[in-house]
Design a protein around this motif. Structure first.
Motif, PDB file in Angstrom:
ATOM      1  N   MET A  72       4.307 -13.639  -5.120  1.00  0.00           N
ATOM      2  CA  MET A  72       2.966 -14.146  -4.835  1.00  0.00           C
ATOM      3  C   MET A  72       1.956 -13.003  -4.882  1.00  0.00           C
ATOM      4  O   MET A  72       2.159 -11.964  -4.249  1.00  0.00           O
ATOM      5  N   VAL A  73       0.888 -13.208  -5.648  1.00  0.00           N
ATOM      6  CA  VAL A  73      -0.155 -12.189  -5.801  1.00  0.00           C
ATOM      7  C   VAL A  73      -1.471 -12.778  -5.323  1.00  0.00           C
ATOM      8  O   VAL A  73      -1.903 -13.819  -5.815  1.00  0.00           O
ATOM      9  N   GLU A 105      -7.997   0.622   8.006  1.00  0.00           N
ATOM     10  CA  GLU A 105      -7.666   1.738   7.116  1.00  0.00           C
ATOM     11  C   GLU A 105      -8.488   1.717   5.831  1.00  0.00           C
ATOM     12  O   GLU A 105      -8.484   2.696   5.082  1.00  0.00           O
ATOM     13  N   GLY A 106      -9.145   0.589   5.557  1.00  0.00           N
ATOM     14  CA  GLY A 106      -9.881   0.472   4.302  1.00  0.00           C
ATOM     15  C   GLY A 106      -8.968   0.339   3.100  1.00  0.00           C
ATOM     16  O   GLY A 106      -9.355   0.678   1.976  1.00  0.00           O
ATOM     17  N   ALA A 107      -7.756  -0.158   3.321  1.00  0.00           N
ATOM     18  CA  ALA A 107      -6.778  -0.290   2.233  1.00  0.00           C
ATOM     19  C   ALA A 107      -7.246  -1.307   1.205  1.00  0.00           C
ATOM     20  O   ALA A 107      -7.939  -2.271   1.541  1.00  0.00           O
ATOM     21  N   ASN A 108      -6.873  -1.079  -0.055  1.00  0.00           N
ATOM     22  CA  ASN A 108      -7.227  -2.065  -1.071  1.00  0.00           C
ATOM     23  C   ASN A 108      -6.010  -2.754  -1.672  1.00  0.00           C
ATOM     24  O   ASN A 108      -6.166  -3.637  -2.529  1.00  0.00           O
ATOM     25  N   GLN A 109      -4.799  -2.377  -1.229  1.00  0.00           N
ATOM     26  CA  GLN A 109      -3.605  -3.069  -1.705  1.00  0.00           C
ATOM     27  C   GLN A 109      -2.468  -2.894  -0.720  1.00  0.00           C
ATOM     28  O   GLN A 109      -2.417  -1.921   0.035  1.00  0.00           O
ATOM     29  N   TYR A 110      -1.552  -3.851  -0.756  1.00  0.00           N
ATOM     30  CA  TYR A 110      -0.399  -3.800   0.149  1.00  0.00           C
ATOM     31  C   TYR A 110       0.659  -4.744  -0.406  1.00  0.00           C
ATOM     32  O   TYR A 110       0.332  -5.795  -0.952  1.00  0.00           O
ATOM     33  N   ARG A 111       1.916  -4.351  -0.289  1.00  0.00           N
ATOM     34  CA  ARG A 111       3.020  -5.206  -0.732  1.00  0.00           C
ATOM     35  C   ARG A 111       4.015  -5.417   0.393  1.00  0.00           C
ATOM     36  O   ARG A 111       4.327  -4.491   1.143  1.00  0.00           O
ATOM     37  N   VAL A 112       4.494  -6.640   0.496  1.00  0.00           N
ATOM     38  CA  VAL A 112       5.531  -6.995   1.463  1.00  0.00           C
ATOM     39  C   VAL A 112       6.718  -7.534   0.683  1.00  0.00           C
ATOM     40  O   VAL A 112       6.565  -8.457  -0.138  1.00  0.00           O
ATOM     41  N   PHE A 113       7.898  -6.970   0.909  1.00  0.00           N
ATOM     42  CA  PHE A 113       9.110  -7.435   0.254  1.00  0.00           C
ATOM     43  C   PHE A 113      10.006  -8.166   1.249  1.00  0.00           C
ATOM     44  O   PHE A 113      10.043  -7.826   2.436  1.00  0.00           O
ATOM     45  N   ARG A 114      10.735  -9.140   0.752  1.00  0.00           N
ATOM     46  CA  ARG A 114      11.789  -9.816   1.504  1.00  0.00           C
ATOM     47  C   ARG A 114      13.084  -9.648   0.718  1.00  0.00           C
ATOM     48  O   ARG A 114      13.061  -9.607  -0.510  1.00  0.00           O
ATOM     49  N   PHE A 115      14.217  -9.584   1.429  1.00  0.00           N
ATOM     50  CA  PHE A 115      15.474  -9.238   0.781  1.00  0.00           C
ATOM     51  C   PHE A 115      16.578 -10.245   1.079  1.00  0.00           C
ATOM     52  O   PHE A 115      16.600 -10.880   2.142  1.00  0.00           O
ATOM     53  N   ASP A 116      17.505 -10.379   0.122  1.00  0.00           N
ATOM     54  CA  ASP A 116      18.700 -11.186   0.327  1.00  0.00           C
ATOM     55  C   ASP A 116      19.707 -10.397   1.156  1.00  0.00           C
ATOM     56  O   ASP A 116      19.499  -9.214   1.457  1.00  0.00           O
ATOM     57  N   ARG A 122      14.254 -10.691  -2.754  1.00  0.00           N
ATOM     58  CA  ARG A 122      14.190 -12.148  -2.891  1.00  0.00           C
ATOM     59  C   ARG A 122      12.754 -12.656  -2.972  1.00  0.00           C
ATOM     60  O   ARG A 122      12.506 -13.759  -3.427  1.00  0.00           O
ATOM     61  N   ALA A 123      11.797 -11.836  -2.541  1.00  0.00           N
ATOM     62  CA  ALA A 123      10.383 -12.212  -2.611  1.00  0.00           C
ATOM     63  C   ALA A 123       9.524 -10.968  -2.506  1.00  0.00           C
ATOM     64  O   ALA A 123       9.916  -9.977  -1.892  1.00  0.00           O
ATOM     65  N   CYS A 124       8.351 -11.040  -3.138  1.00  0.00           N
ATOM     66  CA  CYS A 124       7.373  -9.964  -3.029  1.00  0.00           C
ATOM     67  C   CYS A 124       5.993 -10.576  -2.900  1.00  0.00           C
ATOM     68  O   CYS A 124       5.623 -11.454  -3.696  1.00  0.00           O
ATOM     69  N   PHE A 125       5.238 -10.135  -1.906  1.00  0.00           N
ATOM     70  CA  PHE A 125       3.866 -10.580  -1.682  1.00  0.00           C
ATOM     71  C   PHE A 125       2.950  -9.394  -1.956  1.00  0.00           C
ATOM     72  O   PHE A 125       3.051  -8.359  -1.288  1.00  0.00           O
ATOM     73  N   THR A 126       2.095  -9.526  -2.957  1.00  0.00           N
ATOM     74  CA  THR A 126       1.169  -8.456  -3.327  1.00  0.00           C
ATOM     75  C   THR A 126      -0.242  -8.862  -2.930  1.00  0.00           C
ATOM     76  O   THR A 126      -0.723  -9.926  -3.334  1.00  0.00           O
ATOM     77  N   PHE A 127      -0.888  -8.015  -2.130  1.00  0.00           N
ATOM     78  CA  PHE A 127      -2.244  -8.297  -1.647  1.00  0.00           C
ATOM     79  C   PHE A 127      -3.200  -7.270  -2.242  1.00  0.00           C
ATOM     80  O   PHE A 127      -2.999  -6.061  -2.083  1.00  0.00           O
ATOM     81  N   LEU A 128      -4.242  -7.763  -2.906  1.00  0.00           N
ATOM     82  CA  LEU A 128      -5.208  -6.886  -3.558  1.00  0.00           C
ATOM     83  C   LEU A 128      -6.614  -7.205  -3.077  1.00  0.00           C
ATOM     84  O   LEU A 128      -7.152  -8.283  -3.365  1.00  0.00           O
ATOM     85  N   ARG A 129      -7.174  -6.273  -2.317  1.00  0.00           N
ATOM     86  CA  ARG A 129      -8.576  -6.417  -1.895  1.00  0.00           C
ATOM     87  C   ARG A 129      -9.437  -5.791  -2.978  1.00  0.00           C
ATOM     88  O   ARG A 129      -9.400  -4.588  -3.201  1.00  0.00           O
ATOM     89  N   MET A 130     -10.209  -6.621  -3.655  1.00  0.00           N
ATOM     90  CA  MET A 130     -10.938  -6.164  -4.835  1.00  0.00           C
ATOM     91  C   MET A 130     -12.187  -5.378  -4.438  1.00  0.00           C
ATOM     92  O   MET A 130     -13.321  -5.860  -4.510  1.00  0.00           O
ATOM     93  N   ASP A 131     -11.940  -4.142  -4.016  1.00  0.00           N
ATOM     94  CA  ASP A 131     -13.049  -3.253  -3.692  1.00  0.00           C
ATOM     95  C   ASP A 131     -13.594  -2.639  -4.984  1.00  0.00           C
ATOM     96  O   ASP A 131     -13.187  -3.015  -6.100  1.00  0.00           O
ATOM     97  N   GLU A 132     -14.484  -1.682  -4.865  1.00  0.00           N
ATOM     98  CA  GLU A 132     -15.110  -1.102  -6.050  1.00  0.00           C
ATOM     99  C   GLU A 132     -14.087  -0.437  -6.962  1.00  0.00           C
ATOM    100  O   GLU A 132     -14.146  -0.564  -8.197  1.00  0.00           O
ATOM    101  N   ALA A 133     -13.131   0.257  -6.357  1.00  0.00           N
ATOM    102  CA  ALA A 133     -12.142   0.980  -7.160  1.00  0.00           C
ATOM    103  C   ALA A 133     -11.296   0.026  -7.998  1.00  0.00           C
ATOM    104  O   ALA A 133     -11.103   0.234  -9.206  1.00  0.00           O
TER     105      ALA A 133
END
Length: 212
Positions: A72-73, A105-116, A122-133
């Motif tokens: 999921m992105v 923190e002013g983060a612009n991306q983060y990923r959460v993984f889940r495992f078997d 088994r899953a990956c969640f990618t979060f992208l805050r569309m800042d200027e960069a």
């Protein structure tokens, strides 16, 4: 990295900031879904997964029997927006505190993984805050870089000082050849779905030499 990375260089890609080694690959077909973008960007994301799955020799599918979609992105402008996504708090434990921390923190991306059970992704969640960069990056470049980081559990500092991508002489951006080599080696059928011993990097290096 040289043309043929040595085991120490490969190991660094999976050695986390706390000194531990951990490499994991997907153990099931990848089913991506994208939120917060138009159909064109949706196509780019799915195309990125298709391209890197082809590179890795891994499969995609139309649906995951357990989760429906497992890659999921999320694209958004403010971390607080995640708190209003239905049921996301059931998928991401501690979503509220996580959002507060990333926002502070002013983060612009983060990923959460889940495992078997065997440690495979088994899953990956990618979060992208569309800042200027991030907004200034060409969409194809942004998407390919994010997909590359979702294909394996890399070190949390693997790409702090370098990109997993490379630019060709004609201007096209592709997965860096050495990163592509690591990706292919990690998905070799003889390799384990997950490894915590640094000797795993020796095996990756050996697989890469056979690819050359």
């Amino acid at each position: 990295m040289s043309d043929t990375p040595d085991p120490e260089t490969i190991a660094a890609l999976f050695t986390r900031s706390d000194g531990s080694y951990l490499c994991a690959r997907w153990g099931r077909p990848i089913v991506p879904v994208v939120f917060g973008v138009d159909d064109a960007t949706l196509g780019l994301v799915k195309g990125g997964f298709e391209a890197l799955c082809a590179t890795a020799g891994h499969k995609m599918a139309e649906t995951d029997p357990e989760l429906g979609a497992n890659a999921m992105v999320f694209f958004f402008r403010d971390w607080e927006e995640l708190l209003s996504v239905p049921d996301l708090d059931r998928l991401i434990e501690g979503l509220g505190p996580l959002v507060a921390r990333l926002s502070a923190e002013g983060a612009n991306q983060y990923r959460v993984f889940r495992f078997d059970a065997d440690g495979a992704i088994r899953a990956c969640f990618t979060f992208l805050r569309m800042d200027e960069a991030l907004s200034h990056q060409p969409a194809e470049t942004l998407v390919l870089g994010q997909v590359a980081q979702a294909m394996l559990l890399w070190s949390d500092v693997a790409f702090t000082d370098r990109s997993p991508l490379a630019q060709l002489s004609d201007g096209r951006v592709v997965l860096h050849p050495e990163i592509a080599g690591v990706l292919r080696a990690a998905y070799d059928p003889v390799m384990p779905n997950a490894a915590t011993d640094p000797s795993h990097a020796l095996r990756l290096a050996a697989r890469m030499r056979t690819q050359a």
